[in-house]
Motif scaffolding. Structure first.
Motif, short mmCIF file in Angstrom:
data_model
loop_
_atom_site.label_atom_id
_atom_site.label_comp_id
_atom_site.label_asym_id
_atom_site.label_seq_id
_atom_site.Cartn_x
_atom_site.Cartn_y
_atom_site.Cartn_z
N ARG A 1 86.47 -33.16 -20.57
CA ARG A 1 85.84 -34.34 -21.17
C ARG A 1 86.42 -35.65 -20.67
O ARG A 1 87.60 -35.74 -20.35
N CYS A 2 85.59 -36.66 -20.70
CA CYS A 2 86.06 -38.03 -20.52
C CYS A 2 86.43 -38.52 -21.91
O CYS A 2 85.61 -38.51 -22.81
N PRO A 3 87.69 -38.92 -22.11
CA PRO A 3 88.11 -39.28 -23.45
C PRO A 3 87.73 -40.72 -23.83
O PRO A 3 87.88 -41.11 -24.98
N LYS B 1 89.42 -37.56 -12.82
CA LYS B 1 88.95 -38.79 -13.46
C LYS B 1 87.46 -38.71 -13.73
O LYS B 1 86.71 -38.04 -13.01
N CYS B 2 87.05 -39.40 -14.79
CA CYS B 2 85.63 -39.49 -15.11
C CYS B 2 84.91 -40.20 -13.96
O CYS B 2 85.36 -41.26 -13.53
N PRO B 3 83.81 -39.63 -13.47
CA PRO B 3 83.13 -40.23 -12.33
C PRO B 3 82.51 -41.59 -12.67
O PRO B 3 82.19 -42.35 -11.77
N VAL B 4 82.34 -41.85 -13.93
CA VAL B 4 81.68 -43.09 -14.31
C VAL B 4 82.68 -44.20 -14.63
O VAL B 4 82.59 -45.31 -14.13
N CYS B 5 83.71 -43.89 -15.44
CA CYS B 5 84.61 -44.95 -15.87
C CYS B 5 86.02 -44.81 -15.30
O CYS B 5 86.88 -45.64 -15.55
N ARG B 6 86.27 -43.77 -14.56
CA ARG B 6 87.56 -43.53 -13.93
C ARG B 6 88.69 -43.24 -14.92
O ARG B 6 89.86 -43.29 -14.54
N GLU C 1 84.31 -45.60 -24.76
CA GLU C 1 83.43 -46.67 -24.26
C GLU C 1 82.94 -46.36 -22.84
O GLU C 1 82.41 -47.24 -22.17
N CYS C 2 83.15 -45.15 -22.40
CA CYS C 2 82.66 -44.77 -21.08
C CYS C 2 81.16 -45.11 -20.99
O CYS C 2 80.41 -44.71 -21.87
N PRO C 3 80.75 -45.84 -19.96
CA PRO C 3 79.34 -46.22 -19.88
C PRO C 3 78.38 -45.03 -19.99
O PRO C 3 77.34 -45.14 -20.61
ZN LIG Z 1 84.11 -41.87 -18.54
#
Ligand SMILES: [Zn+2]
Length: 661
Positions: A421-423, A403-408, A426-428
């Motif tokens: 990649r974080c897909p 999971k993306c560490p920022v937006c999960r 709108e990931c912060p």
């Molecule tokens: Zn993210």
């Protein structure tokens, strides 16, 4: 002009241009202006166009060859490219000297800076450059002739007659200043950045498209002749002949009379190391006399008559306390090492890049490991390896995050990419990058919207997309720490103003991969509205002059993504200008450069006027510029434009041209 005359003219021009090329790229001492040089080249091009069968392989017009290659041919070196034995201390140098003196007497050494580049072999036949190869494994290397031809300090024809049929060896390198600039630009475009100048040089030589290599500012130092018809007695003499033949030979090379002088050279050079515009990692010491070299011979791996003295590495060992994950502008997740602070070459290092998760896995670097950290040039320090012997057993591997560490969000990984990649658009983490990019000076130019403000806006949940910037209210902003009436007004005003920046800046600000400022202008002038652009297929886009396939693909992909279309619809609703008025255009396809201040117009307004009329604005002076608008106190662009003989106009003439009075 008849053919005979043309032949003479072409020969004369080739010689003249090659001479000036040498003056410029090898001696760094041009005797004519860039303009005069370009004019000579143009003259030659015109003649060659008229008489194509008179084009010679050493013509300066032939540096950048035609089509991309399918792959590199492997070629065998006529004489193996041996590596050198290393010395890590002055005592080891003295040991080397002892061994040498056991076999020969009255030894002189030549001390040469050891360039940290890519070793190459160049073969000349009848004075013409016919083949260039990388070192490879020393026995076989890659044929990179087409790429090496693009490097201006490599002569296509040798000067003078002393060297005609020869192999010469040396190093290709990426100058440090140019490297930093190059990486910055790559980053801006969302393209690959290199870890250090050496990697950049290697990556450039491995490019299959010589035209791309031609844009890289590679340079060379040559230092060795393996064979030639000249009767060479010493290394010193060889260097002199290389110089005369037109090669770049390192100016710091020095002949010394004994090993103590050699160690002094090493110490002096190490002190000077940081001030050079190329990376060196030591000194190569060679026995000067060739007959002595022959007597000394080689082992199976190394010549016995040379040694590489290695400078103290800019490396250190320390504990790796943690591996954190950063999310970049395009959503790429990058592992970063958090280190127990350590001095590396005079700088305290507490973070180092681990490049990507593949590399992390391949190197088996674990949290808690003792690691070797290296710093080269001013680039980000990197973790070279872990010291496995020091493991205690409680070290932990860092798995690829799911999971993306920022937006999960669940991460994605396409099979053809190393990147994870974080897909989430709108990931912060991504959002911050995107807003920063959108607001940057070359894009929508929103003043008072710095990184910290963006962080606060995201934290408070005021912005989820770029479009939300335009919905910010005074009340919202007053809740941000440190914001007062005046600063709130300023920010809101800048945001409002940005609505009218125009299509080109908007396209650029969207942060589409590979789309730089110029491509954005090109697209804006071609399609006049974001809707038109969004309809185009990659194929249609590649038909625009100056747009590459990768860029076209990226644009098509961008507009095939639902969230992006949604965003654009929102931006249109807000009233952001997404169209250019197409005028019956005397300026369609015309390129403008501004230099100096304008009195009655702002720069952005002036640029808009150009684009409204179908023209383009460039920041760089070149032969392709149609108009240079000269304002008050013009800068160096003005001088350059004059040299190039470009059309110069003042503010009034400009206003007439774009239809304002
Ligand atoms: Zn993210």
């Amino acid at each position: 002009m008849n053919k005979n005359e043309a032949k003479k003219q072409i020969k004369k021009l080739c010689d003249e241009i090659n001479h000036h090329n040498y003056k410029y790229y090898v001696e760094n001492n041009p005797v004519i202006s860039d303009y005069e040089y370009d004019m000579l080249l143009k003259k030659l091009e015109t003649l060659e166009a008229e008489f194509p069968d008179l084009i010679t392989p050493d013509s300066p017009t032939q540096r950048i060859g035609g089509e991309p290659l399918k792959g590199f041919k492997s070629v065998e070196h006529k004489i193996a490219m041996l590596s050198l034995d290393n010395a890590y201390s002055y005592n080891e140098l003295r040991d080397f000297d002892e061994r040498v003196k056991k076999n020969v007497s009255d030894v002189e050494y030549v001390c040469e800076p050891k360039i940290d580049g890519i070793s190459i072999s160049l073969i000349y036949e009848n004075g013409l450059f016919v083949r260039g190869a990388t070192r490879g494994d020393g026995i076989k290397g890659d044929d990179v002739t087409a790429n090496l031809r693009t490097i201006h300090s490599i002569p296509l024809r040798l000067q003078g007659s002393e060297l005609q049929n020869a192999e010469v060896r040396g190093e290709v390198y990426f100058p440090i200043t140019a490297f930093k600039k190059f990486n910055k630009e790559q980053e801006k475009k969302g393209e690959q950045v290199f870890a250090n100048p050496r990697n950049a040089a290697a990556g450039s030589l491995r490019q299959l498209d010589p035209r791309i290599v031609g844009t890289r500012p590679l340079d060379t130092f040559l230092y060795y002749i393996t064979y030639s018809e000249s009767d060479l007695q010493t290394q010193e003499q060889s260097l002199e002949i290389l110089r005369k033949a037109g090669f770049r030979v390192n100016p710091l090379i020095k002949k010394v009379h004994n090993i103590e002088e050699a160690t002094k050279f090493c110490a002096d050079l190490e002190a000077k190391r940081e001030s050079l515009d190329y990376e060196i990692d030591g000194v190569v010491l060679k026995v000067n006399s060739f007959s002595q070299q022959k007597e000394l011979g080689s082992t199976i791996k190394h010549p016995r008559w040379a040694i590489a003295f290695k400078f103290t590495a800019k490396q250190a060992t320390t504990r790796l306390n943690d591996i954190v994950v950063q999310v970049g502008r395009t959503g790429t997740l990058t592992p970063v090492a958090i280190l127990e602070p350590v001095q590396v070459g005079g700088v305290t290092v507490s973070r180092a890049t681990l490049h990507n998760f593949d590399e992390l896995k391949r190197k088996d670097i674990r949290i808690g490991d003792m690691v070797l950290v290296e710093r080269s040039g001013d680039v980000i320090p990197q973790v070279v390896k872990s010291i496995i012997e020091k493991r205690k057993g409680d070290e932990k591997a860092r798995a690829i995050p799911k999971k993306c560490p920022v937006c999960r969000s669940d991460v994605i990984r396409t099979s053809d990419e190393v990147a994870v990649r974080c897909p989430n658009k709108e990931c912060p983490a991504r959002l911050k990058w995107r807003i920063e990019y959108f607001a940057s000076r070359d894009a929508m130019d929103i003043d008072h919207l710095g990184g910290q403000t963006i962080d606060k806006l995201i934290e408070k949940g005021f912005v989820d997309t770029i479009a939300d910037l335009y919905g910010l209210t005074k009340e919202d902003l007053l809740t941000l720490e440190g914001f007062k009436d005046k600063s709130v007004e300023n920010l809101l005003e800048s945001i409002e103003k940005s609505k009218h920046q125009g299509l080109a800046r908007l396209i650029y600000g969207l942060g589409i991969r590979h789309v730089g400022k110029f491509a954005a202008q090109l697209l804006a002038s071609q399609y006049h509205s974001i809707d038109e652009l969004a309809k185009k297929t990659a194929e249609e886009l590649t038909q625009i002059h100056g747009l590459g396939e990768k860029t076209a693909e990226a644009i098509a992909t961008f507009f095939a993504t639902e969230e992006n279309i949604e965003l654009i619809n929102k931006l249109k609703d807000i009233g952001i200008r997404t169209k250019e008025v197409k005028k019956e255009g005397h300026l369609v396809g015309k390129k403008f450069v501004f230099t100096g201040g304008l009195v009655s117009l702002s720069r952005p307004d002036a640029s808009d006027l150009v684009m409204k009329n179908g023209g383009m604005v460039s920041s760089a002076i070149g032969k392709d510029i149609d108009y240079v608008v000269v304002g008050t106190e013009p800068g160096s662009k003005y001088e350059k434009a004059k040299k190039l003989g470009l059309v110069l106009i003042d503010e009034n003439e400009f206003k007439k041209l774009v239809g304002v009075t």
